[in-house]
Design an enzyme around this catalytic site. Structure first.
Site, PDB file in Angstrom:
ATOM      1  N   LYS A   1     -16.513 -54.567  73.375  1.00  0.00           N
ATOM      2  CA  LYS A   1     -17.929 -53.631  73.605  1.00  0.00           C
ATOM      3  C   LYS A   1     -18.340 -52.587  72.426  1.00  0.00           C
ATOM      4  O   LYS A   1     -17.807 -52.594  71.534  1.00  0.00           O
ATOM      5  CB  LYS A   1     -16.988 -52.397  74.570  1.00  0.00           C
ATOM      6  CG  LYS A   1     -17.556 -51.382  74.972  1.00  0.00           C
ATOM      7  CD  LYS A   1     -16.323 -51.101  75.584  1.00  0.00           C
ATOM      8  CE  LYS A   1     -17.584 -49.370  76.631  1.00  0.00           C
ATOM      9  NZ  LYS A   1     -16.284 -48.046  77.263  1.00  0.00           N
TER      10      LYS A   1
ATOM     11  N   ARG B   1     -17.780 -52.168  81.571  1.00  0.00           N
ATOM     12  CA  ARG B   1     -17.830 -52.554  81.758  1.00  0.00           C
ATOM     13  C   ARG B   1     -18.920 -53.744  82.746  1.00  0.00           C
ATOM     14  O   ARG B   1     -18.935 -55.023  82.974  1.00  0.00           O
ATOM     15  CB  ARG B   1     -16.624 -52.518  83.501  1.00  0.00           C
ATOM     16  CG  ARG B   1     -17.492 -51.708  84.168  1.00  0.00           C
ATOM     17  CD  ARG B   1     -16.228 -50.705  85.258  1.00  0.00           C
ATOM     18  NE  ARG B   1     -15.729 -49.742  84.617  1.00  0.00           N
ATOM     19  CZ  ARG B   1     -14.135 -48.967  85.027  1.00  0.00           C
ATOM     20  NH1 ARG B   1     -13.980 -49.360  86.397  1.00  0.00           N
ATOM     21  NH2 ARG B   1     -13.731 -48.567  84.714  1.00  0.00           N
TER      22      ARG B   1
ATOM     23  N   LYS C   1     -20.436 -36.679  79.762  1.00  0.00           N
ATOM     24  CA  LYS C   1     -19.483 -36.744  79.876  1.00  0.00           C
ATOM     25  C   LYS C   1     -18.755 -35.090  79.536  1.00  0.00           C
ATOM     26  O   LYS C   1     -20.108 -34.223  78.981  1.00  0.00           O
ATOM     27  CB  LYS C   1     -18.522 -37.209  78.448  1.00  0.00           C
ATOM     28  CG  LYS C   1     -18.115 -38.247  78.674  1.00  0.00           C
ATOM     29  CD  LYS C   1     -17.554 -39.695  77.306  1.00  0.00           C
ATOM     30  CE  LYS C   1     -17.589 -41.285  77.564  1.00  0.00           C
ATOM     31  NZ  LYS C   1     -16.199 -40.755  78.635  1.00  0.00           N
TER      32      LYS C   1
ATOM     33  N   ASP D   1     -21.136 -42.909  73.958  1.00  0.00           N
ATOM     34  CA  ASP D   1     -20.919 -42.878  75.148  1.00  0.00           C
ATOM     35  C   ASP D   1     -21.065 -41.398  75.593  1.00  0.00           C
ATOM     36  O   ASP D   1     -19.822 -40.619  75.300  1.00  0.00           O
ATOM     37  CB  ASP D   1     -19.758 -43.301  74.879  1.00  0.00           C
ATOM     38  CG  ASP D   1     -19.473 -43.524  76.604  1.00  0.00           C
ATOM     39  OD1 ASP D   1     -20.629 -42.774  77.835  1.00  0.00           O
ATOM     40  OD2 ASP D   1     -18.310 -43.606  76.898  1.00  0.00           O
TER      41      ASP D   1
ATOM     42  N   ASP E   1     -16.718 -45.021  70.224  1.00  0.00           N
ATOM     43  CA  ASP E   1     -17.258 -46.587  71.807  1.00  0.00           C
ATOM     44  C   ASP E   1     -17.258 -47.817  70.884  1.00  0.00           C
ATOM     45  O   ASP E   1     -17.744 -48.769  72.149  1.00  0.00           O
ATOM     46  CB  ASP E   1     -17.545 -46.108  72.704  1.00  0.00           C
ATOM     47  CG  ASP E   1     -16.778 -46.115  73.905  1.00  0.00           C
ATOM     48  OD1 ASP E   1     -15.906 -46.458  74.261  1.00  0.00           O
ATOM     49  OD2 ASP E   1     -17.830 -46.146  75.116  1.00  0.00           O
TER      50      ASP E   1
ATOM     51  N   GLU F   1     -19.586 -47.546  81.655  1.00  0.00           N
ATOM     52  CA  GLU F   1     -21.175 -48.526  80.915  1.00  0.00           C
ATOM     53  C   GLU F   1     -20.359 -49.846  80.707  1.00  0.00           C
ATOM     54  O   GLU F   1     -20.939 -50.387  80.311  1.00  0.00           O
ATOM     55  CB  GLU F   1     -21.663 -47.965  80.135  1.00  0.00           C
ATOM     56  CG  GLU F   1     -21.285 -47.781  78.858  1.00  0.00           C
ATOM     57  CD  GLU F   1     -20.144 -46.761  78.688  1.00  0.00           C
ATOM     58  OE1 GLU F   1     -19.465 -46.128  79.386  1.00  0.00           O
ATOM     59  OE2 GLU F   1     -18.836 -47.081  77.671  1.00  0.00           O
TER      60      GLU F   1
ATOM     61  N   ASP G   1     -20.766 -43.125  83.713  1.00  0.00           N
ATOM     62  CA  ASP G   1     -19.642 -43.554  81.897  1.00  0.00           C
ATOM     63  C   ASP G   1     -18.842 -44.668  82.607  1.00  0.00           C
ATOM     64  O   ASP G   1     -17.832 -44.664  81.571  1.00  0.00           O
ATOM     65  CB  ASP G   1     -18.837 -42.283  82.263  1.00  0.00           C
ATOM     66  CG  ASP G   1     -18.149 -41.498  81.119  1.00  0.00           C
ATOM     67  OD1 ASP G   1     -18.583 -42.616  80.249  1.00  0.00           O
ATOM     68  OD2 ASP G   1     -17.401 -41.126  81.189  1.00  0.00           O
TER      69      ASP G   1
HETATM   70  N1  BES Z   1     -15.386 -45.369  76.624  1.00  0.00           N
HETATM   71  C1  BES Z   1     -14.980 -45.022  77.469  1.00  0.00           C
HETATM   72  C2  BES Z   1     -13.455 -44.943  77.622  1.00  0.00           C
HETATM   73  C3  BES Z   1     -13.111 -44.112  76.846  1.00  0.00           C
HETATM   74  C4  BES Z   1     -12.247 -42.613  77.453  1.00  0.00           C
HETATM   75  C5  BES Z   1     -12.179 -44.805  76.033  1.00  0.00           C
HETATM   76  C6  BES Z   1     -11.713 -41.993  76.189  1.00  0.00           C
HETATM   77  C7  BES Z   1     -11.372 -43.857  75.510  1.00  0.00           C
HETATM   78  C8  BES Z   1     -11.228 -42.075  75.273  1.00  0.00           C
HETATM   79  C9  BES Z   1     -15.073 -44.854  78.488  1.00  0.00           C
HETATM   80  O1  BES Z   1     -16.094 -45.500  79.096  1.00  0.00           O
HETATM   81  C10 BES Z   1     -15.504 -44.220  79.948  1.00  0.00           C
HETATM   82  O2  BES Z   1     -16.082 -43.678  80.082  1.00  0.00           O
HETATM   83  N2  BES Z   1     -14.710 -45.090  80.893  1.00  0.00           N
HETATM   84  C11 BES Z   1     -13.886 -43.363  81.773  1.00  0.00           C
HETATM   85  C12 BES Z   1     -14.049 -45.130  83.740  1.00  0.00           C
HETATM   86  C13 BES Z   1     -14.150 -44.229  84.425  1.00  0.00           C
HETATM   87  C14 BES Z   1     -15.462 -43.151  84.914  1.00  0.00           C
HETATM   88  C15 BES Z   1     -13.857 -44.590  85.782  1.00  0.00           C
HETATM   89  C16 BES Z   1     -13.068 -42.615  82.523  1.00  0.00           C
HETATM   90  O3  BES Z   1     -12.429 -43.578  81.348  1.00  0.00           O
HETATM   91  O4  BES Z   1     -12.870 -42.022  82.058  1.00  0.00           O
HETATM   92 ZN    ZN Z   2     -17.453 -46.229  76.828  1.00  0.00          ZN
HETATM   93 MN    MN Z   3     -17.836 -44.296  79.400  1.00  0.00          MN
END
Ligand code: BES
Ligand code: ZN
Ligand code: MN
Length: 516
Positions: A289, A375, A301, A294, A312, A373, A371
């Site tokens: 990834k 996947r 966010k 992000d 990210d 994204e 968010d």
């Molecule tokens: N890059 C983030 C995951 C992340 C968040 C890693 C904080 C480390 C710290 C990912 O793209 C994301 O935003 N995931 C969301 C998914 C949710 C919207 C289902 C998350 O984890 O909040």
């Molecule tokens: Zn992300």
């Molecule tokens: Mn995200």
């Protein structure tokens, strides 16, 4: 696709002008060795190793007296630096605690803990050269090669500096440039190999750290693509192909492109092919990834700690770091790296919650949260990977905050559709002290991804968020043995020690070494 705007003013990393620490293994005499610092071992209960005993005898038992006076017990990770030791040629003496020696053997963990102290102990000094008199330390189930690898790996990690973008680098830094690993004649060939291996691994880890720490205005998808090309320079075993957005469109990567839609930076699919093995040998594919920043997109966010979303792309960085190590070791295997690189930004073209896109696999996806994204870019990269007929596919992604909640910062989350592959990765993680923990990927979780309007939704609710993210990916990995590493908790540290860790390069390299 909008053309890339002339990039905003950004600091440029200073050209890397430094000499890495050099290592050599050879026979030494701890008493006569002229060195700036002699490193010796002490076990719990102030039991001296044979080398340390010899030093003590040459010093009229002063060493033992000093250790007792300073209450140094030999616990793993304890260290004591002594200046001007008498009776030996060395200018300094560094005593390391290795913990309990059961039947003369210390644990692998304690050995690592001990040698990790070397850098810390020497940092405040001007020592530029050291000699390790540790050849007589025995480690449970490990030989001199392993020990030398640990030394080179942990010391070479100190070659990385996070202050390249400061106009003045910090004053206090390690001066160490040369390490002599004392070894017996029979140990020397193995130790020499271990030193090479440790350095190669550390350089891969350090590349991943450097890329991770770079800010989003420098480390863009284009930057990552150039970095991949740089790796391939003058390397006959490695070829790099960078697919542009027009090509991604032709391939039908509607899911990947939906993430890139809101950004002015063009997305890239970076494909690296390392051919070290037999032509007919199926490759291992590493899929990273590479979200270079992000923001969350339209599902923006919150502001707190959002800067950390420059990390990210640490999955992508770990692919490049692993390939860097492969190149250095010239391992006789075939490995494909696929990096899905994009920003996740909220401009006027950005994907909106509720939008439905078609992935390369043909499955339609309802994007309920922009968010989620990672996947969306990975699913198309995974489908693309089918063409290499890989024997195993491992994706590496800072995928979910939920994984950080589940496992904290110590273990990478491991999900797999193949128990043999899962076991091999868990084992590699144990062996390299870069551990993962096996998480479930049960069918029961899959229905959380049901959508009223598309084949699949891109989020599965709060419960088991790391699992449902993996379930999403599993819909695109039916054609091969696949494992997913969620490194959201392990790829970087927050707070005062903020910085990329380079995980899980060590685990991946160990996994590949175990394939040879
Ligand atoms: N890059 C983030 C995951 C992340 C968040 C890693 C904080 C480390 C710290 C990912 O793209 C994301 O935003 N995931 C969301 C998914 C949710 C919207 C289902 C998350 O984890 O909040
Ligand atoms: Zn992300
Ligand atoms: Mn995200």
């Amino acid at each position: 696709m909008t053309a890339t705007k002339a990039s905003a003013k950004s600091a440029k990393p200073a050209p890397a002008k430094f000499t890495p620490i050099q290592f050599a293994a050879k026979a030494i005499d701890p008493i006569k060795q002229a060195t700036q610092c002699l490193v010796i071992a002490c076990y719990e209960g102030v039991k001296l190793s044979p080398s340390a005993s010899a030093v003590n005898a040459a010093d009229a038992d002063q060493l033992e007296a000093l250790l007792k006076r300073e209450n140094f017990q030999g616990k793993a990770g304890q260290s004591l630096l002594l200046l001007n030791p008498q009776g030996i040629a060395a200018e300094r003496l560094l005593v390391l605690g290795f913990g309990a020696a059961k039947d003369g053997f210390v644990s692998a963990d304690n050995y690592r803990k001990a040698v990790q102290k070397i850098g810390e102990a020497l940092r405040p000094t001007t020592t530029s050269e050291i000699t390790l008199a540790l050849a007589d330390v025995s480690v449970v189930e490990q030989d001199a090669e392993w020990q030398a690898r640990q030394v080179a790996e942990s010391l070479s990690l100190l070659d990385y500096r996070a202050d390249k973008l400061k106009s003045k680098p910090a004053d206090v830094s390690l001066q160490l440039k040369k390490v002599i690993f004392g070894a017996t004649k029979t140990q020397t060939p193995g130790a020499t190999k271990g030193l090479m291996l440790g350095q190669a691994i550390a350089r891969g880890v350090n590349l991943a750290r450097e890329l991770g720490d770079l800010p989003g205005n420098i480390c863009t998808p284009t930057y990552l693509a150039n970095e991949a090309k740089r790796l391939a320079h003058k390397q006959p075993k490695l070829s790099v192909n960078v697919l542009e957005e027009t090509q991604l469109k032709e391939l039908g990567m509607g899911s990947f492109l939906s993430v890139a839609a809101g950004s002015d930076q063009p997305a890239k699919l970076i494909v690296l092919e390392y051919k070290g093995g037999n032509k007919k040998q199926a490759p291992v594919a590493l899929v990273g990834k590479g979200i270079t920043f992000d923001t969350g997109g339209i599902s923006l966010k919150p502001g707190a700690a959002m800067d950390e979303m420059k990390y990210d792309m640490c999955g992508a960085a770990s692919v490049l770091g692993t390939i860097q190590t492969l190149l250095e070791l010239q391992l006789p295997i075939n490995v494909v790296g696929v990096i899905a690189a994009s920003e996740n930004m909220p401009n006027g073209n950005a994907t909106k919650p509720g939008d439905i896109v078609t992935s390369m696999s043909g499955q339609t996806i309802e994007i309920l949260n922009t968010d989620a994204e990672g996947r969306l870019v990975l699913c198309d990269a995974l489908t693309y990977t089918e063409r290499f007929k890989p024997k195993a596919v491992v994706d590496i992604a800072t995928l979910t905050g939920a994984c950080v909640i589940a496992l904290g910062n110590h273990a990478t989350g491991l999900f797999s559709n193949n128990d043999e592959l899962a076991k091999a990765l868990l084992k590699a993680g144990e062996e390299s002290a870069d551990r993962a923990w096996h998480m479930p990927l049960w069918d029961e979780y899959q229905k959380q991804l049901d959508s009223n309007f598309a084949d699949i939704a891109n989020i599965g609710g709060r419960e088991g968020g790391a699992v449902t993210a993996a379930c999403f990916l599993s819909r695109f990995t039916k054609k091969f043995a696949w494992a997913h590493l969620d490194i959201a908790g392990t790829a970087w540290r927050s707070g005062g020690a903020k910085g990329a860790t380079g995980r899980p390069v060590t685990m991946l390299v160990q996994y590949l070494l175990n394939q040879v």
